[in-house]
Design a protein around this motif. Structure first.
Motif, PDB file in Angstrom:
ATOM      1  N   VAL A 103       0.834  -1.205   0.000  1.00 47.24           N
ATOM      2  CA  VAL A 103       0.000   0.000   0.000  1.00 47.24           C
ATOM      3  C   VAL A 103       0.868   1.254   0.000  1.00 47.24           C
ATOM      4  O   VAL A 103       0.636   2.198  -0.758  1.00 47.24           O
ATOM      5  N   LEU A 104       1.897   1.240   0.852  1.00 48.48           N
ATOM      6  CA  LEU A 104       2.787   2.402   0.936  1.00 48.48           C
ATOM      7  C   LEU A 104       3.568   2.601  -0.351  1.00 48.48           C
ATOM      8  O   LEU A 104       3.674   3.719  -0.861  1.00 48.48           O
ATOM      9  N   VAL A 105       4.127   1.530  -0.890  1.00 49.40           N
ATOM     10  CA  VAL A 105       4.924   1.632  -2.117  1.00 49.40           C
ATOM     11  C   VAL A 105       4.072   2.122  -3.278  1.00 49.40           C
ATOM     12  O   VAL A 105       4.493   2.976  -4.071  1.00 49.40           O
ATOM     13  N   ARG A 106       2.858   1.613  -3.396  1.00 52.17           N
ATOM     14  CA  ARG A 106       1.984   2.024  -4.502  1.00 52.17           C
ATOM     15  C   ARG A 106       1.531   3.481  -4.345  1.00 52.17           C
ATOM     16  O   ARG A 106       1.335   4.180  -5.347  1.00 52.17           O
ATOM     17  N   TYR A 107       1.357   3.921  -3.126  1.00 47.80           N
ATOM     18  CA  TYR A 107       1.015   5.329  -2.914  1.00 47.80           C
ATOM     19  C   TYR A 107       2.116   6.213  -3.488  1.00 47.80           C
ATOM     20  O   TYR A 107       1.848   7.167  -4.242  1.00 47.80           O
ATOM     21  N   PHE A 108       3.364   5.909  -3.138  1.00 45.07           N
ATOM     22  CA  PHE A 108       4.466   6.743  -3.610  1.00 45.07           C
ATOM     23  C   PHE A 108       4.719   6.571  -5.105  1.00 45.07           C
ATOM     24  O   PHE A 108       5.147   7.510  -5.783  1.00 45.07           O
ATOM     25  N   ALA A 109       4.444   5.397  -5.628  1.00 45.47           N
ATOM     26  CA  ALA A 109       4.562   5.198  -7.073  1.00 45.47           C
ATOM     27  C   ALA A 109       3.618   6.140  -7.811  1.00 45.47           C
ATOM     28  O   ALA A 109       3.977   6.782  -8.805  1.00 45.47           O
ATOM     29  N   ASP A 110       2.404   6.240  -7.309  1.00 41.88           N
ATOM     30  CA  ASP A 110       1.400   7.116  -7.930  1.00 41.88           C
ATOM     31  C   ASP A 110       1.796   8.585  -7.816  1.00 41.88           C
ATOM     32  O   ASP A 110       1.730   9.340  -8.801  1.00 41.88           O
ATOM     33  N   LYS A 111       2.233   8.995  -6.633  1.00 41.66           N
ATOM     34  CA  LYS A 111       2.569  10.403  -6.417  1.00 41.66           C
ATOM     35  C   LYS A 111       3.843  10.807  -7.145  1.00 41.66           C
ATOM     36  O   LYS A 111       3.933  11.919  -7.695  1.00 41.66           O
ATOM     37  N   VAL A 112       4.832   9.925  -7.164  1.00 43.07           N
ATOM     38  CA  VAL A 112       6.071  10.233  -7.886  1.00 43.07           C
ATOM     39  C   VAL A 112       5.809  10.295  -9.385  1.00 43.07           C
ATOM     40  O   VAL A 112       6.365  11.150 -10.090  1.00 43.07           O
ATOM     41  N   ALA A 113       4.946   9.422  -9.890  1.00 45.88           N
ATOM     42  CA  ALA A 113       4.610   9.438 -11.312  1.00 45.88           C
ATOM     43  C   ALA A 113       4.055  10.800 -11.719  1.00 45.88           C
ATOM     44  O   ALA A 113       4.421  11.358 -12.767  1.00 45.88           O
ATOM     45  N   LYS A 114       3.192  11.349 -10.884  1.00 49.69           N
ATOM     46  CA  LYS A 114       2.601  12.650 -11.186  1.00 49.69           C
ATOM     47  C   LYS A 114       3.626  13.776 -11.051  1.00 49.69           C
ATOM     48  O   LYS A 114       3.644  14.716 -11.848  1.00 49.69           O
ATOM     49  N   THR A 115       4.477  13.675 -10.056  1.00 48.82           N
ATOM     50  CA  THR A 115       5.506  14.706  -9.847  1.00 48.82           C
ATOM     51  C   THR A 115       6.529  14.696 -10.968  1.00 48.82           C
ATOM     52  O   THR A 115       6.966  15.755 -11.446  1.00 48.82           O
ATOM     53  N   ALA A 116       6.931  13.502 -11.409  1.00 51.99           N
ATOM     54  CA  ALA A 116       7.970  13.362 -12.430  1.00 51.99           C
ATOM     55  C   ALA A 116       7.412  13.380 -13.850  1.00 51.99           C
ATOM     56  O   ALA A 116       8.186  13.387 -14.816  1.00 51.99           O
ATOM     57  N   ASN A 117       6.078  13.372 -13.961  1.00 55.79           N
ATOM     58  CA  ASN A 117       5.433  13.273 -15.276  1.00 55.79           C
ATOM     59  C   ASN A 117       5.957  12.043 -16.008  1.00 55.79           C
ATOM     60  O   ASN A 117       6.389  12.100 -17.158  1.00 55.79           O
ATOM     61  N   ALA A 118       5.950  10.916 -15.300  1.00 52.65           N
ATOM     62  CA  ALA A 118       6.494   9.673 -15.840  1.00 52.65           C
ATOM     63  C   ALA A 118       5.550   8.513 -15.526  1.00 52.65           C
ATOM     64  O   ALA A 118       4.633   8.639 -14.708  1.00 52.65           O
ATOM     65  N   THR A 119       5.795   7.393 -16.194  1.00 53.40           N
ATOM     66  CA  THR A 119       5.052   6.168 -15.908  1.00 53.40           C
ATOM     67  C   THR A 119       5.821   5.373 -14.865  1.00 53.40           C
ATOM     68  O   THR A 119       7.005   5.071 -15.044  1.00 53.40           O
ATOM     69  N   VAL A 120       5.157   5.049 -13.763  1.00 56.63           N
ATOM     70  CA  VAL A 120       5.787   4.280 -12.684  1.00 56.63           C
ATOM     71  C   VAL A 120       4.917   3.069 -12.383  1.00 56.63           C
ATOM     72  O   VAL A 120       3.720   3.206 -12.145  1.00 56.63           O
ATOM     73  N   ILE A 121       5.530   1.892 -12.412  1.00 54.30           N
ATOM     74  CA  ILE A 121       4.814   0.657 -12.070  1.00 54.30           C
ATOM     75  C   ILE A 121       5.445   0.045 -10.820  1.00 54.30           C
ATOM     76  O   ILE A 121       6.559   0.387 -10.443  1.00 54.30           O
ATOM     77  N   VAL A 122       4.700  -0.857 -10.176  1.00 56.68           N
ATOM     78  CA  VAL A 122       5.198  -1.545  -8.988  1.00 56.68           C
ATOM     79  C   VAL A 122       5.358  -3.025  -9.311  1.00 56.68           C
ATOM     80  O   VAL A 122       4.457  -3.651  -9.865  1.00 56.68           O
ATOM     81  N   GLU A 123       6.524  -3.560  -8.968  1.00 59.16           N
ATOM     82  CA  GLU A 123       6.790  -4.983  -9.158  1.00 59.16           C
ATOM     83  C   GLU A 123       7.050  -5.600  -7.785  1.00 59.16           C
ATOM     84  O   GLU A 123       7.939  -5.156  -7.063  1.00 59.16           O
ATOM     85  N   ASN A 124       6.254  -6.597  -7.427  1.00 56.56           N
ATOM     86  CA  ASN A 124       6.388  -7.245  -6.126  1.00 56.56           C
ATOM     87  C   ASN A 124       7.348  -8.424  -6.209  1.00 56.56           C
ATOM     88  O   ASN A 124       7.177  -9.315  -7.052  1.00 56.56           O
ATOM     89  N   LYS A 125       8.340  -8.420  -5.314  1.00 59.60           N
ATOM     90  CA  LYS A 125       9.326  -9.500  -5.267  1.00 59.60           C
ATOM     91  C   LYS A 125       9.507  -9.942  -3.805  1.00 59.60           C
ATOM     92  O   LYS A 125      10.526  -9.646  -3.175  1.00 59.60           O
ATOM     93  N   PRO A 126       8.507 -10.629  -3.254  1.00 58.92           N
ATOM     94  CA  PRO A 126       8.574 -11.029  -1.842  1.00 58.92           C
ATOM     95  C   PRO A 126       9.471 -12.233  -1.610  1.00 58.92           C
ATOM     96  O   PRO A 126       9.808 -12.965  -2.547  1.00 58.92           O
ATOM     97  N   GLY A 127       9.841 -12.417  -0.345  1.00 64.62           N
ATOM     98  CA  GLY A 127      10.550 -13.630   0.043  1.00 64.62           C
ATOM     99  C   GLY A 127      11.970 -13.392   0.524  1.00 64.62           C
ATOM    100  O   GLY A 127      12.564 -12.334   0.281  1.00 64.62           O
ATOM    101  N   ALA A 128      12.513 -14.397   1.235  1.00 62.35           N
ATOM    102  CA  ALA A 128      13.900 -14.409   1.713  1.00 62.35           C
ATOM    103  C   ALA A 128      14.236 -13.175   2.538  1.00 62.35           C
ATOM    104  O   ALA A 128      15.300 -12.563   2.370  1.00 62.35           O
ATOM    105  N   LEU A 129      13.316 -12.801   3.439  1.00 65.50           N
ATOM    106  CA  LEU A 129      13.525 -11.640   4.317  1.00 65.50           C
ATOM    107  C   LEU A 129      13.848 -10.373   3.527  1.00 65.50           C
ATOM    108  O   LEU A 129      14.668  -9.553   3.943  1.00 65.50           O
ATOM    109  N   SER A 130      13.211 -10.231   2.376  1.00 64.14           N
ATOM    110  CA  SER A 130      13.359  -9.052   1.498  1.00 64.14           C
ATOM    111  C   SER A 130      14.643  -9.066   0.693  1.00 64.14           C
ATOM    112  O   SER A 130      14.911  -8.126  -0.070  1.00 64.14           O
TER     113      SER A 130
END
Length: 327
Positions: A52-79
């Motif tokens: 939730v936190l990462v996607r919030y900042f992805a959305d806000k940074v995309a608007k600030t930078a006028n860029a396309t920002v996507i989120v890729e989830n890579k869970p596991g192994a204690l990050s």
């Protein structure tokens, strides 16, 4: 002789023009950043508190930078999967890891052979927020505060259990056990959400959770937070007491940061840092972070990198105190 000198002069001039063209080309390329999709890496599954936190900042940074920002989830192994992926990525600013600085700093001491050195293989270029993990129980639990929970867990001994899923939560719970002399057994889950059925059914007695997840579940009426692992109360939930207020000397304020591959150029680093700091300065983001149990944390790239190095040193002691076996 004159002809020879003239040829040397012509060759020198040509090389100078080529070098200038190359510099101009590189400068133009840097100036064009970002010119392609930026990927934010999240070390937890989609739908988790961290996501939730990462996607919030992805959305806000995309608007600030006028860029396309996507989120890729890579869970596991204690990050470590996400951290290593970022460290091995091309250092061009298009792969950005947004994660808990404390967790990956702690992994340097929890892992027998960490896949990367988070200080030298990654570059921490910005901070996002300050927040602390919490201890929570199901809403119907008879324990109203940490003292009541502690008394009950002492009676249960090794029959008592608690849920953990993240490094920071594991350390908070272990230090709490050390201070109180509990023999309560840890139950490891891949995500905090995976433990929800067990804690609400009473299969485990309490959980050591990130505040994003815990506050959301408290608002939904499933959990009740008993204590915050920082020196001060959470701004978004000022009614929840700290460990220290309840007689337990614990202060483990955490932070989230922004990381890229180590050789990412300084101009790109400064650009990304500027995007995050612009987003963090807005009242909307400050409210969002407060609701998630944190507060905005604005730094320079140099300060962020120094903070990571310092956090790694601090967590060597935390892991030692908590007696967490290496994995």
């Amino acid at each position: 002789m004159k002809t020879w000198l003239r040829r040397i002069a012509q060759a020198t001039a040509a090389l100078a023009m080529l070098a200038a063209a190359q510099v101009t080309s590189v400068t133009a390329a840097r100036a064009a950043y970002p010119e392609q999709t930026i990927t934010f890496i999240c070390a937890f599954p989609a739908g988790s508190g961290a996501d939730v936190l990462v996607r919030y900042f992805a959305d806000k940074v995309a608007k600030t930078a006028n860029a396309t920002v996507i989120v890729e989830n890579k869970p596991g192994a204690l990050s470590n999967i996400a951290a290593e992926y970022t460290a091995r990525s091309k250092p061009d600013g298009y792969t950005i890891f947004v994660h808990s600085g404390n967790s990956i700093a702690g992994n340097m001491w929890i892992m027998k052979k960490p896949p990367i050195d988070v200080v030298t293989d990654l570059k921490t270029i910005a901070t996002v927020n300050k927040q602390a993990f919490v201890i929570a129980v199901t809403k119907d639990a008879p324990y109203k505060d940490l003292k009541e929970l502690t008394a009950a867990m002492k009676e249960k001994g090794e029959a008592g259990s608690y849920a953990v899923n993240a490094t920071s939560g594991k350390v908070l719970a272990e230090v709490y056990k050390q201070i109180t002399g509990l023999n309560t057994v840890a139950v490891q889950y891949k995500t905090a959400s995976d433990s929800l059925n067990d804690i609400t059914s009473g299969a485990v007695d309490f959980g050591s959770y990130d505040p994003v997840f815990a506050l959301a579940q408290q608002r939904e009426g499933r959990l009740r937070i008993l204590g915050v692992g920082a020196a001060e109360r959470i701004k978004g939930a000022a009614d929840i007491p700290t460990f220290k207020e309840q007689g337990y000397d614990i202060d483990q304020l955490g932070w989230w940061g922004v990381m890229v591959a180590k050789d990412t150029p300084d101009d790109i680093v400064n650009t990304i840092n500027g995007w995050f700091n612009t987003v963090l300065a807005t009242p909307e983001t400050q409210k969002f972070l407060a609701d998630q149990g944190g507060e905005a944390y604005i730094t320079t790239p140099a300060d962020a990198q120094a903070l990571m190095a310092q956090t790694v040193k601090e967590w060597e002691e935390y892991v030692r105190i908590a007696k967490i076996p290496q994995q």
